[in-house]
Every structure is written in structure tokens, then in C-alpha cells.
Design a protein around this motif. Structure first.
Motif, PDB file in Angstrom:
ATOM      1  N   PHE A 168       0.833  -1.201   0.000  1.00 52.70           N
ATOM      2  CA  PHE A 168       0.000   0.000   0.000  1.00 52.70           C
ATOM      3  C   PHE A 168       0.870   1.253   0.000  1.00 52.70           C
ATOM      4  O   PHE A 168       0.626   2.201  -0.764  1.00 52.70           O
ATOM      5  N   LEU A 181      -2.452   4.570  -6.512  1.00 50.62           N
ATOM      6  CA  LEU A 181      -3.645   4.032  -5.852  1.00 50.62           C
ATOM      7  C   LEU A 181      -4.882   4.078  -6.743  1.00 50.62           C
ATOM      8  O   LEU A 181      -5.773   3.236  -6.624  1.00 50.62           O
ATOM      9  N   ASP A 182      -4.947   5.052  -7.629  1.00 52.46           N
ATOM     10  CA  ASP A 182      -6.123   5.186  -8.498  1.00 52.46           C
ATOM     11  C   ASP A 182      -5.822   4.741  -9.936  1.00 52.46           C
ATOM     12  O   ASP A 182      -6.510   5.125 -10.865  1.00 52.46           O
ATOM     13  N   LYS A 198      -4.022  -2.983  -2.482  1.00 55.04           N
ATOM     14  CA  LYS A 198      -3.862  -1.534  -2.370  1.00 55.04           C
ATOM     15  C   LYS A 198      -4.362  -1.025  -1.030  1.00 55.04           C
ATOM     16  O   LYS A 198      -3.757  -0.159  -0.405  1.00 55.04           O
ATOM     17  N   TYR A 199      -5.489  -1.562  -0.606  1.00 53.75           N
ATOM     18  CA  TYR A 199      -6.122  -0.989   0.583  1.00 53.75           C
ATOM     19  C   TYR A 199      -6.078  -1.924   1.775  1.00 53.75           C
ATOM     20  O   TYR A 199      -6.408  -1.524   2.850  1.00 53.75           O
ATOM     21  N   MET A 231       2.431   1.787  -3.427  1.00 57.40           N
ATOM     22  CA  MET A 231       1.460   2.308  -4.398  1.00 57.40           C
ATOM     23  C   MET A 231       1.160   3.784  -4.136  1.00 57.40           C
ATOM     24  O   MET A 231       0.992   4.578  -5.061  1.00 57.40           O
ATOM     25  N   LYS A 232       1.096   4.129  -2.884  1.00 60.27           N
ATOM     26  CA  LYS A 232       0.822   5.518  -2.523  1.00 60.27           C
ATOM     27  C   LYS A 232       1.960   6.425  -2.981  1.00 60.27           C
ATOM     28  O   LYS A 232       1.733   7.504  -3.554  1.00 60.27           O
TER      29      LYS A 232
END
Length: 482
Positions: free
Chosen positions: A433, A442-443, A481-482, A436-437
Motif C-alpha cells: 500500500f 492508488l487510483d 492496495k487498501y 502504491m501511494k
């Protein structure tokens, strides 16, 4: 014309300087809970050990600093528990705390104020007696500070000197107020010291264009530049990082290579040890001159000019040893030394160059100012137990983010395949996570896999469905991701 690029991230300040569109200097300062050279602290004496002539001082940080227990301090009768004003001379190293001094000064470009002293003094290099008399007539002594006129101060308009004295005295009064009235131990001078020193060195007549990427630095620099028409400031509003947008990131990445080719056909090699930097000069393919002595002189001369440039570009500090090609004609040493000094002439107050040794070695001592590019960009490789060096994962994340933002701007693509060197695999998987951030993913659709022995990473946009189908096993899912 010179250009200064100021990029600030959460805990990192990066500054790049260009002259006539050529990168000439790079500085990195990381905000952390450690003192930096030139900072001033309200400290508290924790211990006095006469046996080793040392005083240990609590700075409100992780490690205590230390200073020499001088006769002057003994005469003042300092004791454990007393508050004391100190300046940082050397940064902490390993288990050793910062080296401090109780002789605190506030430096400007032309003037230095020595706190809690009296009078007006001059640099030893100012030998013109009439100039000294003229300055003494025009400069008023100040309470609780000694004014020292630096070498360059003898050659500027008296109003410029008075203006700088006024600015520095305001700083002193602020320090004095905090020392007397603030509670506890803490830093009381030196926020963004690297940027402040840099701006002071560039105040003058030469036109300087400064690019900044945030409102705080824009306001700070604008305030500093007030009344100085040579300083032009522009706020960068783009989404891409400032260094990436202006192509500086790629130039800095190239500085990782330890070999630098010279136009004459020779080259220099820059190596690091734990104690120092070592620069080796080689003639290489330089066979243009028929005379062996001329070949050596030409190579050494060009190397001397390039070494000065590389020291500033890479922000090398501490001890630097240069192994020039042996010169049979010893008179050539003076010519090479002059070229080396000229190449570092603009590195004001930071460098001391020692004479040639019998082995044609030259030693340089350079004050630390921020991090070298190696400290900022690289870390030890866990696979080879520190025998090799890899790019920091945090640095690579910033590069990937730059690439993603650039590709999006160019073609509105929202899907990317990223290959990472396998050395980062475990660390990324432990906190996917966060990875990715940091890459701004993330999107977005990210397909991530790991490959042995690539230089950090590779990234490509995915345009066709067939590409995505072939890489479906590497897709980072929503759950991850989350």
C-alpha cells in the motif's frame, strides 16, 4: 545568468544551481532530529569532565553534544545545570555527538557578528590600512556583538555593509531574546540554514533566476530578495516534480557513475571509502602530444578543472585525496595547483587545499553542507552484506511517480507495467500500500513484477487489452492496495 532550483518534499530540501544552462552544484538537506553545522542552540550543561577537558551539553535531541572545556569557560565558572548558548561545529558521527563551540557567530556574505563580544575587527586578508580607517569611520559599534568585516566586505559599498549588519543584528537580537526568555533547551537559530547561506552567497549584481515549488519557500525567498533587483523569483505550479520538469533529475542520476571522461582522452575515477573520497587521474587515450611531459600536464590540468566541478556537483565533503599523474617536471605542480584552486574558487569558505606531497597527492578538506548525492540516493545492498550499493527504494519511488505523471500528461494513460529489481521484492511486498501511494498508483492499474539484475526499475504504459491479458498475474489488486 545563473538559475537556482529549489524543490521541497516532506522532509527533504533539494537545491540545484545552473550557470549558462549547465548544472554546477547540487545540495540535499534532510530534516531529521540531528544538529547541522552552523545551527545555534540553547543548551544545558549535563556534565563536565576535566580529565578529558570536555563539557557535555543537552540540546534537546537524541544525542548530547560536546565542547572543549577551555580556560575561558573555566573562568566563567560554568557548572552542571547551567544554560549555555552553543553553535554546531561538526555533525554527529556514529555514536559520537555533535562538536560544539561557545563562541557563537552569525555569518553574512560580507560581515560576521560574533555574539556577546565587542568592537570592530577585520579579516586578516584585508591589509589596506586606509580602507580599514574608512570602514571604522562609517560603521557604528553595536551592543553585545563584535562586527568582523570579511575579505569581500572591503570591496563593496558601505551602504551594502550597513544593510547586512542591520539584518544580522536583527537575527542576534532574536537569538538573545530566545536565549533569555524561552523555556527548555532547543534550536534557536538555523532553520533552513543551507538555503539561507546559499541566498547570501548569491546576493550581488549578477542576475539570478530562482524557481521554487511551494508557497513557504516562495514567501521566504521573496522576503530575503526584497530590494535586490538581481534576484528574480518564479513559483512553479506544475504537478510534476520541479527537478523532473526541468530535466535536473536525469543529470543528477548520471552523477552516480564513478568514472568521468575528460575531453583530452584521459579520465578520473571517484571512489568512496569510509574515511574519505579518493580521486584517481588517468591519461587513458590521451596520446595527442608527442612529449610525455606535455601529455601529463594536459591531462592533470583538465582533471584539476573537472575535479573542482565534480566536488561541487556531487557535494563531496570531509577529506578528499587526489592522485594526479606523476609529474617529472616539478614546476608543473604549481600550474596544476592553480587550476585546482580556480575550479574551487566559488566554493567560498568551504574548502582548504593542501600542497602536493612527494607522491603527487593533493589533499582537500571541505566543510559539510547537506548530504552528498550518494548519501541521498543510495543505500547498502542487503543481498551482498553492504559490499555493493543500490538506489534507495524511496528515491526510485519518486522516479516512478515522475514517469507516471509525465506519461499521463502526454497521453492520458492510466495503466502501467512496472518491473522492479528483485532486491526490493520483500520490502515492497511487506507494505505494498505504501509503495502504491508513493508512486501515485492508488487510483491506477498497476502491473508489478520483479526481475533480477536490472538498474532499479523499468516502466511502460499499457495501451492494448492484449498487453494487460499477458500480464494479468502481476496486476496489483484492490485488496492489496487498501
Amino acid at each position: 545568468m545563473k538559475e537556482i532550483f529549489v524543490e521541497r518534499r516532506e522532509r527533504i530540501l533539494r537545491v540545484a544551481i545552473k550557470s549558462n544552462n549547465e548544472l554546477i552544484e547540487s545540495i540535499v538537506e534532510e530534516s531529521k532530529n540531528e544538529p547541522i553545522i552552523g545551527e545555534i542552540y540553547k543548551g544545558r550543561i549535563k556534565n563536565i569532565i576535566p580529565a578529558i577537558n570536555s563539557v557535555f551539553v543537552d540540546l534537546g535531541l537524541d544525542k548530547e553534544g560536546y565542547l572543549y572545556y577551555s580556560d575561558e569557560l573555566k573562568a566563567k565558572g560554568i557548572k552542571k545545570g547551567d544554560d549555555i548558548l552553543v553553535e554546531v561545529l561538526k555533525e554527529p558521527l556514529n555514536d559520537k555527538g555533535a562538536k560544539l563551540t561557545a563562541k557563537v557567530s552569525i555569518p553574512g556574505k560580507y560581515i560576521v557578528l560574533n555574539c556577546y563580544e565587542q568592537g570592530i575587527e577585520f579579516s586578516k586578508r584585508i591589509e589596506d590600512k586606509e580602507k580599514k580607517i574608512e570602514l571604522l569611520r562609517n560603521i557604528e559599534p553595536l551592543k553585545d556583538v563584535c562586527i568582523t568585516v570579511r575579505t569581500e566586505g572591503a570591496n563593496v559599498d558601505i551602504n551594502i555593509l550597513k544593510n547586512e549588519i542591520s539584518k544580522l543584528y536583527d537575527e542576534f537580537q532574536n537569538i538573545d531574546k530566545k536565549m533569555k526568555h524561552s523555556l527548555g533547551v532547543r534550536k534557536i537559530y538555523g532553520e533552513d540554514l543551507t538555503l539561507t547561506k546559499l541566498l547570501m552567497n548569491f546576493s550581488g549584481e549578477e542576475i539570478i533566476k530562482i524557481y521554487v515549488d511551494n508557497s513557504i519557500d516562495f514567501d521566504k525567498i521573496s522576503s530575503f530578495a526584497k530590494g535586490q533587483e538581481n534576484l528574480k523569483i518564479e513559483k512553479y505550479e506544475g504537478y510534476r516534480k520541479l527537478f523532473d520538469f526541468y530535466g535536473i533529475e536525469k543529470e543528477i542520476l548520471r552523477l552516480r557513475h564513478n568514472k568521468v571522461n575528460l575531453q583530452c582522452g584521459g579520465y578520473i575515477v571517484i571512489d568512496r571509502t569510509e574515511a574519505m573520497y579518493v580521486i584517481d587521474v588517468n591519461s587513458g587515450k590521451n596520446i595527442k602530444e608527442k612529449s610525455f611531459n606535455k601529455t601529463i600536464l594536459e591531462t592533470n590540468l583538465e582533471a584539476a578543472r573537472e575535479i573542482g566541478k565534480q566536488i561541487r556537483l556531487r557535494n563531496l565533503s570531509g577529506i578528499i585525496v587526489i592522485d594526479f599523474i606523476d609529474m617529472r617536471d616539478k614546476s608543473q605542480r604549481d600550474i596544476v595547483m592553480d587550476a585546482l584552486k580556480e575550479s574551487l574558487r566559488l566554493d567560498k569558505g568551504n574548502v582548504k587545499i593542501f600542497p602536493f606531497t612527494q607522491l603527487d597527492l593533493v589533499q582537500i578538506a571541505r566543510k559539510r553542507q547537506g548530504k552528498s548525492i550518494y548519501e541521498y540516493m543510495e543505500e547498502e545492498c542487503s543481498l551482498c552484506k553492504g559490499r555493493g550499493i543500490i538506489l534507495k527504494l524511496s528515491y526510485i519511488e519518486g522516479l516512478i511517480k515522475n514517469d507516471i505523471v509525465r506519461m499521463q500528461e502526454e497521453s492520458s494513460i492510466n495503466c502501467f507495467h512496472i518491473q522492479m529489481d528483485s532486491v526490493y521484492k520483500d520490502r515492497i511486498r511487506e507494505n505494498i500500500f505504501e509503495f502504491m501511494k508513493e508512486i501515485d498508483g492508488l487510483d491506477k492499474e498497476i502491473y508489478l513484477n520483479y526481475v533480477d539484475n536490472i538498474e532499479g526499475y523499468k516502466i511502460e504504459p499499457l495501451i492494448f487489452q492484449g498487453q494487460k491479458d499477458n500480464l494479468k498475474d502481476y496486476k496489483v489488486t484492490v485488496i492489496e492496495k487498501y
